[in-house]
Design an enzyme around this catalytic site. Structure first.
Site, PDB file in Angstrom:
ATOM      1  N   LEU A  64       0.823  -1.209   0.000  1.00  0.00           N
ATOM      2  CA  LEU A  64       0.000   0.000   0.000  1.00  0.00           C
ATOM      3  C   LEU A  64       0.857   1.261   0.000  1.00  0.00           C
ATOM      4  O   LEU A  64       2.048   1.210   0.310  1.00  0.00           O
ATOM      5  CB  LEU A  64      -0.906  -0.041   1.233  1.00  0.00           C
ATOM      6  N   PRO A  65       0.249   2.422  -0.313  1.00  0.00           N
ATOM      7  CA  PRO A  65       1.065   3.637  -0.451  1.00  0.00           C
ATOM      8  C   PRO A  65       1.765   4.092   0.839  1.00  0.00           C
ATOM      9  O   PRO A  65       2.950   4.380   0.811  1.00  0.00           O
ATOM     10  CB  PRO A  65       0.048   4.693  -0.908  1.00  0.00           C
ATOM     11  N   THR A  95       6.320   0.698   2.124  1.00  0.00           N
ATOM     12  CA  THR A  95       7.341   1.453   2.845  1.00  0.00           C
ATOM     13  C   THR A  95       6.633   2.411   3.784  1.00  0.00           C
ATOM     14  O   THR A  95       5.951   3.343   3.323  1.00  0.00           O
ATOM     15  CB  THR A  95       8.229   2.252   1.871  1.00  0.00           C
ATOM     16  N   LYS A 170      15.369   0.012   5.178  1.00  0.00           N
ATOM     17  CA  LYS A 170      14.940   0.713   3.957  1.00  0.00           C
ATOM     18  C   LYS A 170      15.119   2.230   4.091  1.00  0.00           C
ATOM     19  O   LYS A 170      15.656   2.886   3.197  1.00  0.00           O
ATOM     20  CB  LYS A 170      13.464   0.351   3.698  1.00  0.00           C
ATOM     21  N   LYS A 245       9.104  11.103   0.050  1.00  0.00           N
ATOM     22  CA  LYS A 245       8.344  10.329   1.050  1.00  0.00           C
ATOM     23  C   LYS A 245       9.308   9.584   1.989  1.00  0.00           C
ATOM     24  O   LYS A 245       9.170   9.629   3.208  1.00  0.00           O
ATOM     25  CB  LYS A 245       7.435   9.321   0.330  1.00  0.00           C
TER      26      LYS A 245
HETATM   27  P1  NAD Z   1       0.738   2.847  -6.003  1.00  0.00           P
HETATM   28  O1  NAD Z   1       0.144   4.120  -5.530  1.00  0.00           O
HETATM   29  O2  NAD Z   1       1.019   2.622  -7.442  1.00  0.00           O
HETATM   30  O3  NAD Z   1      -0.203   1.614  -5.536  1.00  0.00           O
HETATM   31  C1  NAD Z   1      -0.870   1.545  -4.324  1.00  0.00           C
HETATM   32  C2  NAD Z   1      -2.153   0.745  -4.532  1.00  0.00           C
HETATM   33  O4  NAD Z   1      -2.824   0.643  -3.276  1.00  0.00           O
HETATM   34  C3  NAD Z   1      -3.133   1.397  -5.508  1.00  0.00           C
HETATM   35  O5  NAD Z   1      -3.544   0.462  -6.474  1.00  0.00           O
HETATM   36  C4  NAD Z   1      -4.282   1.839  -4.624  1.00  0.00           C
HETATM   37  O6  NAD Z   1      -5.544   1.782  -5.268  1.00  0.00           O
HETATM   38  C5  NAD Z   1      -4.203   0.815  -3.508  1.00  0.00           C
HETATM   39  N1  NAD Z   1      -4.875   1.242  -2.296  1.00  0.00           N
HETATM   40  C6  NAD Z   1      -4.799   2.433  -1.659  1.00  0.00           C
HETATM   41  N2  NAD Z   1      -5.589   2.431  -0.566  1.00  0.00           N
HETATM   42  C7  NAD Z   1      -6.168   1.214  -0.524  1.00  0.00           C
HETATM   43  C8  NAD Z   1      -7.098   0.621   0.352  1.00  0.00           C
HETATM   44  N3  NAD Z   1      -7.571   1.268   1.412  1.00  0.00           N
HETATM   45  N4  NAD Z   1      -7.495  -0.637   0.091  1.00  0.00           N
HETATM   46  C9  NAD Z   1      -7.006  -1.307  -0.981  1.00  0.00           C
HETATM   47  N5  NAD Z   1      -6.131  -0.790  -1.847  1.00  0.00           N
HETATM   48  C10 NAD Z   1      -5.731   0.458  -1.617  1.00  0.00           C
HETATM   49  O7  NAD Z   1       2.051   2.637  -5.136  1.00  0.00           O
HETATM   50  P2  NAD Z   1       3.311   1.709  -5.494  1.00  0.00           P
HETATM   51  O8  NAD Z   1       4.255   2.438  -6.384  1.00  0.00           O
HETATM   52  O9  NAD Z   1       2.805   0.359  -5.891  1.00  0.00           O
HETATM   53  O10 NAD Z   1       4.024   1.623  -4.062  1.00  0.00           O
HETATM   54  C11 NAD Z   1       3.541   0.794  -3.030  1.00  0.00           C
HETATM   55  C12 NAD Z   1       4.540   0.875  -1.878  1.00  0.00           C
HETATM   56  O11 NAD Z   1       5.812   0.424  -2.304  1.00  0.00           O
HETATM   57  C13 NAD Z   1       4.734   2.305  -1.332  1.00  0.00           C
HETATM   58  O12 NAD Z   1       4.837   2.236   0.073  1.00  0.00           O
HETATM   59  C14 NAD Z   1       6.055   2.736  -1.971  1.00  0.00           C
HETATM   60  O13 NAD Z   1       6.742   3.695  -1.177  1.00  0.00           O
HETATM   61  C15 NAD Z   1       6.797   1.422  -2.025  1.00  0.00           C
HETATM   62  N6  NAD Z   1       7.826   1.349  -3.077  1.00  0.00           N
HETATM   63  C16 NAD Z   1       7.563   1.822  -4.336  1.00  0.00           C
HETATM   64  C17 NAD Z   1       8.559   1.739  -5.306  1.00  0.00           C
HETATM   65  C18 NAD Z   1       8.301   2.237  -6.709  1.00  0.00           C
HETATM   66  O14 NAD Z   1       9.271   2.378  -7.465  1.00  0.00           O
HETATM   67  N7  NAD Z   1       7.053   2.499  -7.094  1.00  0.00           N
HETATM   68  C19 NAD Z   1       9.809   1.188  -5.007  1.00  0.00           C
HETATM   69  C20 NAD Z   1      10.027   0.670  -3.730  1.00  0.00           C
HETATM   70  C21 NAD Z   1       9.024   0.765  -2.768  1.00  0.00           C
END
Ligand code: NAD
Length: 295
Positions: A64-65, A95, A170, A245
């Site tokens: 999740l975000p 994260t 991390k 973030k």
């Molecule tokens: P994103 O915003 O693309 O995806 C998050 C998903 O969670 C979305 O599909 C959203 O609809 C869903 N969501 C939000 N609230 C929800 C709820 N209450 N119930 C169900 N689903 C819900 O984010 P991401 O890029 O996939 O990142 C996810 C995590 O991974 C974050 O914590 C980010 O910091 C971490 N991360 C991201 C990257 C990257 O390059 N994107 C790299 C390493 C770590």
């Protein structure tokens, strides 16, 4: 294995795809209906809530975000803990701050659920290729249970210690990365302004004591490293908003621990200014533009 997977965004969707490919049955939940429909085509089952996804699952994974989403998905009325059976292992790969990770894991433990934090590095490319690094905070026993499944989404599965330590690893790494990218940017821009060829300068740095990942693999100066985002207009890498973030998580954790993070705080402000300029969607190495005349 029957796995509940909640949070199917840029990272979660390709991770879930790899688990489906590996032969698991997935119970899926996200607020975004179109990604659910897409994964259902591959054989995943759509659930009506995190609670429903967790019911009957043998493992629960969330991606999740941020912390607020993790709290609501796990602790909410229709959350995972309302549906998960006692004894089922669980892991959050988002994260977030170590404190929230520990609090949610403690709530899970009160109902007999062992929960790990396992944030990742490797970005969306790593999620698609199944080559992520997982930094896992868990008991030795839970780590041993999770390791084979995480290995179907990643290449390096590292046990960092008890719950919360995955998040600590991390945010400390990304604190250093955010700072080192600014250091390399400053040095490259100074060299350019003073009149040295930037390829020559990068070559010297990368065979001298200034060498680091931000200089030798991901150099922010365009054209120095062909495969770096700097050589393709700062697209398709690790977005500055995500770096911002992670620096926010690091500085907040530092505040709680009464630990100074002087350079981290300055770095946070520089990425903040980049965001204000409307460049938060660019790769974080575009921070080098803070040191250059508009191109
Ligand atoms: P994103 O915003 O693309 O995806 C998050 C998903 O969670 C979305 O599909 C959203 O609809 C869903 N969501 C939000 N609230 C929800 C709820 N209450 N119930 C169900 N689903 C819900 O984010 P991401 O890029 O996939 O990142 C996810 C995590 O991974 C974050 O914590 C980010 O910091 C971490 N991360 C991201 C990257 C990257 O390059 N994107 C790299 C390493 C770590």
């Amino acid at each position: 294995m029957n796995i509940a997977f909640i949070g199917l965004g840029n990272m979660g969707a390709p991770m879930a795809r790899n688990l489906i490919k590996a032969g698991h049955q997935l119970n899926l939940f996200d607020l975004n209906q179109s990604v659910l429909a897409e994964l259902a085509q591959l054989g995943g089952r759509i659930s009506a809530s995190p609670k429903a996804a967790a019911e009957g699952a043998e493992l629960v994974i969330t991606m999740l975000p941020a912390a607020a989403h993790v709290r609501s998905v796990w602790l909410g009325e229709d959350g995972v803990l309302a549906g998960i059976a006692s004894g089922v292992p669980a892991v959050d790969c988002s994260t977030i701050d170590p404190q929230t990770a520990r609090e949610v894991a403690a709530a899970a433990a009160r109902q007999g659920v062992a929960m790990a934090d396992a944030p990742v590095s490797g970005g969306t490319g790593g999620a698609q290729a199944g080559t992520l690094t997982f930094m896992v905070g868990a008991s030795a026993e839970l780590f041993a249970t999770l390791q084979p499944v995480l290995a179907q989404m990643g290449r390096n599965i590292v046990h960092c210690g008890e719950v919360g330590t995955g998040q600590i690893a991390k945010i400390c790494n990304n604190l250093l990365l955010g700072i080192s990218m600014i250091g390399v940017s400053e040095a490259m821009a100074l060299g350019d302004a003073l009149g040295i060829d930037t390829q020559v300068l990068a070559g010297i740095i990368n065979s001298s004591t200034g060498r680091c990942w931000s200089s030798d693999t991901y150099n922010p100066w365009p054209g120095v490293i062909e495969t770096a985002p700097a050589s393709r207009g700062y697209t398709g890498g690790f977005g500055a908003e995500l770096m911002l973030k992670d620096l926010g998580l690091a500085t907040e954790a530092a505040r709680q621990a009464h630990q100074p993070v002087v350079l981290g705080a300055v770095a946070q402000q520089l990425y903040q200014a980049m965001s204000l300029r409307g460049e938060g969607g660019k790769d974080f190495s575009a921070i080098v533009n803070s040191y250059r005349k508009p191109q």
